[in-house]
Write a protein that holds these residues in place. Structure first.
Motif, PDB file in Angstrom:
ATOM      1  N   PHE A   5       1.265   1.537   6.840  1.00  0.00           N
ATOM      2  CA  PHE A   5       0.020   2.705   6.050  1.00  0.00           C
ATOM      3  C   PHE A   5      -1.317   2.475   6.950  1.00  0.00           C
ATOM      4  O   PHE A   5      -1.958   1.286   6.927  1.00  0.00           O
ATOM      5  CB  PHE A   5       0.009   2.500   4.660  1.00  0.00           C
ATOM      6  CG  PHE A   5      -0.990   3.583   4.227  1.00  0.00           C
ATOM      7  CD1 PHE A   5      -0.977   4.903   4.403  1.00  0.00           C
ATOM      8  CD2 PHE A   5      -2.097   2.912   3.404  1.00  0.00           C
ATOM      9  CE1 PHE A   5      -1.655   5.832   3.763  1.00  0.00           C
ATOM     10  CE2 PHE A   5      -3.041   4.000   2.884  1.00  0.00           C
ATOM     11  CZ  PHE A   5      -2.518   5.463   2.955  1.00  0.00           C
ATOM     12  N   LEU A  35      -2.379   1.092  -2.424  1.00  0.00           N
ATOM     13  CA  LEU A  35      -1.714   0.534  -1.279  1.00  0.00           C
ATOM     14  C   LEU A  35      -0.231   0.593  -1.755  1.00  0.00           C
ATOM     15  O   LEU A  35       0.882   1.057  -1.247  1.00  0.00           O
ATOM     16  CB  LEU A  35      -2.071  -0.803  -0.819  1.00  0.00           C
ATOM     17  CG  LEU A  35      -3.380  -0.541   0.037  1.00  0.00           C
ATOM     18  CD1 LEU A  35      -3.742  -2.112   0.520  1.00  0.00           C
ATOM     19  CD2 LEU A  35      -3.269   0.376   1.153  1.00  0.00           C
ATOM     20  N   GLN A  41       1.891   4.134  -1.890  1.00  0.00           N
ATOM     21  CA  GLN A  41       2.196   4.652  -0.649  1.00  0.00           C
ATOM     22  C   GLN A  41       3.646   4.419  -0.028  1.00  0.00           C
ATOM     23  O   GLN A  41       4.378   3.454  -0.291  1.00  0.00           O
ATOM     24  CB  GLN A  41       1.025   4.391   0.466  1.00  0.00           C
ATOM     25  CG  GLN A  41      -0.134   4.445  -0.140  1.00  0.00           C
ATOM     26  CD  GLN A  41      -0.614   5.663  -0.515  1.00  0.00           C
ATOM     27  OE1 GLN A  41      -0.458   6.949  -0.076  1.00  0.00           O
ATOM     28  NE2 GLN A  41      -1.033   5.681  -1.950  1.00  0.00           N
ATOM     29  N   PHE A  76      -9.244  -1.740   4.240  1.00  0.00           N
ATOM     30  CA  PHE A  76      -9.012  -1.906   2.725  1.00  0.00           C
ATOM     31  C   PHE A  76      -9.501  -3.021   2.030  1.00  0.00           C
ATOM     32  O   PHE A  76      -9.673  -4.408   2.561  1.00  0.00           O
ATOM     33  CB  PHE A  76      -7.508  -1.834   2.574  1.00  0.00           C
ATOM     34  CG  PHE A  76      -6.767  -0.523   2.863  1.00  0.00           C
ATOM     35  CD1 PHE A  76      -6.779   0.652   2.228  1.00  0.00           C
ATOM     36  CD2 PHE A  76      -6.001  -0.492   4.204  1.00  0.00           C
ATOM     37  CE1 PHE A  76      -6.436   2.031   2.773  1.00  0.00           C
ATOM     38  CE2 PHE A  76      -5.311   0.723   4.662  1.00  0.00           C
ATOM     39  CZ  PHE A  76      -5.831   1.694   4.032  1.00  0.00           C
ATOM     40  N   VAL A 130       2.875  -4.284   1.719  1.00  0.00           N
ATOM     41  CA  VAL A 130       2.645  -3.502   0.405  1.00  0.00           C
ATOM     42  C   VAL A 130       3.783  -3.349  -0.531  1.00  0.00           C
ATOM     43  O   VAL A 130       3.815  -2.344  -1.380  1.00  0.00           O
ATOM     44  CB  VAL A 130       1.746  -2.250   0.747  1.00  0.00           C
ATOM     45  CG1 VAL A 130       0.566  -2.441   1.304  1.00  0.00           C
ATOM     46  CG2 VAL A 130       2.855  -1.293   1.551  1.00  0.00           C
ATOM     47  N   GLY A 162      -2.208   8.722  -0.716  1.00  0.00           N
ATOM     48  CA  GLY A 162      -3.636   8.055   0.076  1.00  0.00           C
ATOM     49  C   GLY A 162      -4.573   9.063   0.942  1.00  0.00           C
ATOM     50  O   GLY A 162      -5.594   8.935   0.766  1.00  0.00           O
ATOM     51  N   ALA A 203       0.258  -2.500   5.263  1.00  0.00           N
ATOM     52  CA  ALA A 203      -0.600  -1.740   5.611  1.00  0.00           C
ATOM     53  C   ALA A 203      -1.871  -2.393   6.436  1.00  0.00           C
ATOM     54  O   ALA A 203      -1.789  -3.705   6.536  1.00  0.00           O
ATOM     55  CB  ALA A 203      -1.561  -1.318   4.139  1.00  0.00           C
ATOM     56  N   HIS A 215      -8.225  -1.656  -3.671  1.00  0.00           N
ATOM     57  CA  HIS A 215      -7.381  -0.689  -3.372  1.00  0.00           C
ATOM     58  C   HIS A 215      -5.795  -1.303  -3.381  1.00  0.00           C
ATOM     59  O   HIS A 215      -4.884  -0.676  -2.815  1.00  0.00           O
ATOM     60  CB  HIS A 215      -7.200  -0.652  -1.667  1.00  0.00           C
ATOM     61  CG  HIS A 215      -8.605   0.148  -1.253  1.00  0.00           C
ATOM     62  ND1 HIS A 215      -9.596  -0.475  -0.347  1.00  0.00           N
ATOM     63  CD2 HIS A 215      -8.844   1.378  -1.501  1.00  0.00           C
ATOM     64  CE1 HIS A 215     -10.604   0.503  -0.093  1.00  0.00           C
ATOM     65  NE2 HIS A 215     -10.153   1.587  -0.931  1.00  0.00           N
ATOM     66  N   TYR A 216      -5.735  -2.177  -4.199  1.00  0.00           N
ATOM     67  CA  TYR A 216      -4.334  -2.867  -4.647  1.00  0.00           C
ATOM     68  C   TYR A 216      -3.193  -1.660  -5.048  1.00  0.00           C
ATOM     69  O   TYR A 216      -2.110  -1.448  -4.571  1.00  0.00           O
ATOM     70  CB  TYR A 216      -4.229  -3.928  -5.581  1.00  0.00           C
ATOM     71  CG  TYR A 216      -2.993  -4.661  -5.758  1.00  0.00           C
ATOM     72  CD1 TYR A 216      -2.473  -5.519  -5.040  1.00  0.00           C
ATOM     73  CD2 TYR A 216      -2.488  -4.313  -6.989  1.00  0.00           C
ATOM     74  CE1 TYR A 216      -1.335  -6.159  -5.424  1.00  0.00           C
ATOM     75  CE2 TYR A 216      -1.126  -4.804  -7.373  1.00  0.00           C
ATOM     76  CZ  TYR A 216      -0.509  -5.860  -6.305  1.00  0.00           C
ATOM     77  OH  TYR A 216       0.589  -6.436  -6.777  1.00  0.00           O
ATOM     78  N   ILE A 272      -6.624  -4.805   6.582  1.00  0.00           N
ATOM     79  CA  ILE A 272      -6.922  -5.397   5.255  1.00  0.00           C
ATOM     80  C   ILE A 272      -8.118  -6.290   5.530  1.00  0.00           C
ATOM     81  O   ILE A 272      -8.192  -7.088   6.739  1.00  0.00           O
ATOM     82  CB  ILE A 272      -5.726  -6.305   4.697  1.00  0.00           C
ATOM     83  CG1 ILE A 272      -4.563  -5.290   4.660  1.00  0.00           C
ATOM     84  CG2 ILE A 272      -6.317  -6.884   3.314  1.00  0.00           C
ATOM     85  CD1 ILE A 272      -4.577  -4.452   3.577  1.00  0.00           C
TER      86      ILE A 272
END
Length: 525
Positions: free
Chosen positions: A241, A261, A264, A253, A104, A300, A269, A257-258, A272
């Protein structure tokens, strides 16, 4: 400059793994892959064929059949870690990943982040003192031996567990070790990895112990790193994350959610979704982009709790037992002002005190810092006030020496409003209806932790309709409750309408009600 060797545990989607490995190594990093021995041989052969010529990719020399909660997951990690440590002498850090993880941040950002502090990143909390384990067995994970998998051999798992308890067949933690617990997704420096591998090679007693603990991937590396590395060189956090639902399942995700993410304070993350092709493509391009500007808002988890909590707020069907015979008193009047904009309700109550001489209290059931008289400790926390709400109000009537009291309550606290309306005292309700501008809602989101100062405008724009709907829903619930004698004060109403509502609610002369309604700063944000 940091160079990262990624330790990848995976068991499916060979095409996705190939793309992930090519992406990571194209930026100058490395990857060691352990592909579950339970997976098809053809899938593994596909990986070797596609990546075998890549000098920045290596494979675990021995493949392990992995099972959730088993030692096999640690064994697989050690196999990949040994391969990476031998194959990539240039690697300065070793980062644990799964096939469901995606970056991310960019590779350049990740390296700069790791260069900033010479530390290891691994969650490691005291196993016995922390509350990291929320459900299930705790110390039993360690003091008994677990040869069977609870998920695939449930009867054998619990039968062997039961017999050990009956026989008192417990064991001690190896001498000198303080068992730690935390997430399995860590990032360790090279010298730490070398120390761990040396320890593994020399401490057969520790290896025997962890081979028969339950879910050792949450304790093995966490314990060894804390044992081998000074506390000052450890950051007890993961750089990946991840969130869990109320049921202990990892949050997945998707494409939308781009932005979340990226904002954060993490480098990767998980999980996915395999179907989030657009998200995967965007994050893949991001890693090789060289981008360094990432506004961090880190909202988040608060945002997830807020959104999943909507609609889950239970209602009590009857007063608690200790409240059943309680009453504020037939001769008393409790006047409740409910408003989402707390500053508006507080100003109104203060003006009521100035003009009509009535005593009032701010959000005593919603705000810990509300100033209250000493009630012997029952007023000390919000939890105590809410649990003993009628007792608190009775004592406040007595402490303030009055039979008429005005208080503020947040509209979300409908159970409390309903409870007071069932009391034998005279209870009236005034709802203050305010306008909610986008600027106000943005500020509200930041105040309650749903957004940060650096949250992208696009993320906030998507959040605002939800917040606006949430506030409208609370007002609808109050209207549906149909409280007798309820009045409304509206920001957009005429002076005459608001004067009439205040006079009825407070039972005061019209001239006093008008003086309060004329307060020019009442609705100012």
């Amino acid at each position: 400059m940091a160079r990262i060797a990624y330790i990848l545990l995976c068991h499916k989607d060979p095409q996705g793994i190939i793309a992930q490995a090519q992406r990571m190594t194209a930026s100058g990093d490395f990857m060691a892959i352990h592909f579950d021995a339970r997976s098809p041989k053809a899938a593994y052969a596909q990986l070797v064929e596609a990546l075998g010529d890549n000098p920045s990719v290596t494979f675990a020399k021995r493949r392990v059949k992995c099972g959730w909660g088993e030692w096999s997951l640690v064994d697989a990690t050690l196999q990949a870690l040994k391969a990476a440590e031998q194959a990539f002498p240039q690697a300065t850090h070793f980062y644990m990943l799964s096939g469901d993880c995606m970056p991310v941040k960019s590779a350049a950002y990740a390296r700069a982040f790791l260069d900033r502090d010479d530390v290891d990143y691994i969650e490691s909390f005291d196993f016995f003192k922390s509350d990291w384990i929320k459900t299930g067995i705790k110390e039993e994970r360690l003091i008994y031996r677990h040869w069977f998998n609870e998920r695939t051999q449930k009867w054998r798992f619990y039968k062997s567990f039961e017999w050990q308890k009956r026989l008192g067949w417990t064991r001690d933690v190896p001498a000198g070790l303080a068992v730690q617990i935390g997430s399995q997704w860590w990032c360790l420096r090279r010298r730490t990895v070398e120390a761990v591998l040396d320890f593994v090679a020399t401490r057969a007693d520790v290896m025997r112990f962890f081979r028969t603990t339950w879910i050792p991937d949450e304790t093995f590396f966490q314990t060894l790193v804390r044992h081998l590395v000074p506390d000052r060189d450890i950051r007890s956090r993961t750089l990946t994350f991840l969130m869990f639902t109320d049921y202990g399942m990892p949050v997945t995700f998707y494409n939308d959610h781009y932005d979340l993410l990226l904002s954060q304070n993490y480098l990767f993350a998980r999980k996915i979704s395999a179907e989030a092709r657009e998200l995967k493509a965007g994050l893949g391009d991001l890693y090789t982009s060289g981008r360094m500007d990432f506004p961090i808002s880190d909202e988040g988890r608060n945002l997830f709790r807020f959104l999943t909590g909507r609609g889950r707020q239970g209602r009590r069907f009857a007063p608690r037992a200790w409240e059943a015979g309680a009453s504020l008193g037939r001769e008393r009047e409790l006047l409740i002002v409910t408003c989402k904009k707390w500053h508006v309700a507080k100003r109104l109550i203060d003006r009521v005190g100035q003009v009509a001489g009535m005593k009032g209290l701010h959000y005593l059931f919603d705000e810990e810092a509300t100033e209250l008289p000493d009630l012997g400790g029952i007023e000390a926390t919000l939890a105590k006030r809410g649990r003993h709400r009628r007792a608190v109000m009775r004592m406040l009537f007595e402490a303030l020496d009055t039979d008429r009291l005005v208080i503020c309550v947040d509209p979300s606290n409908l159970a409390l409003i309903r409870d007071f309306h069932h009391d034998r005292a005279k209870v009236r309700l005034l709802e203050i209806e305010c306008d909610f501008t986008d600027d106000y809602l943005t500020g509200h989101a930041r105040r309650v932790g749903l957004a940060g100062a650096e949250t992208p405008d696009a993320v906030i724009a998507r959040l605002l309709p939800t917040l606006r709907s949430d506030m409208a829903f609370e007002s609808e619930q109050i209207a549906d409750a149909a409280f007798a004698g309820m009045e409304k004060l509206r920001q957009g109403a005429s002076l005459a309408e608001n004067t009439l509502a205040l006079a009825a609610f407070l039972d005061i002369p019209a001239d006093q009600a008008q003086e309060i309604a004329e307060t020019h700063y009442l609705f100012t944000d």
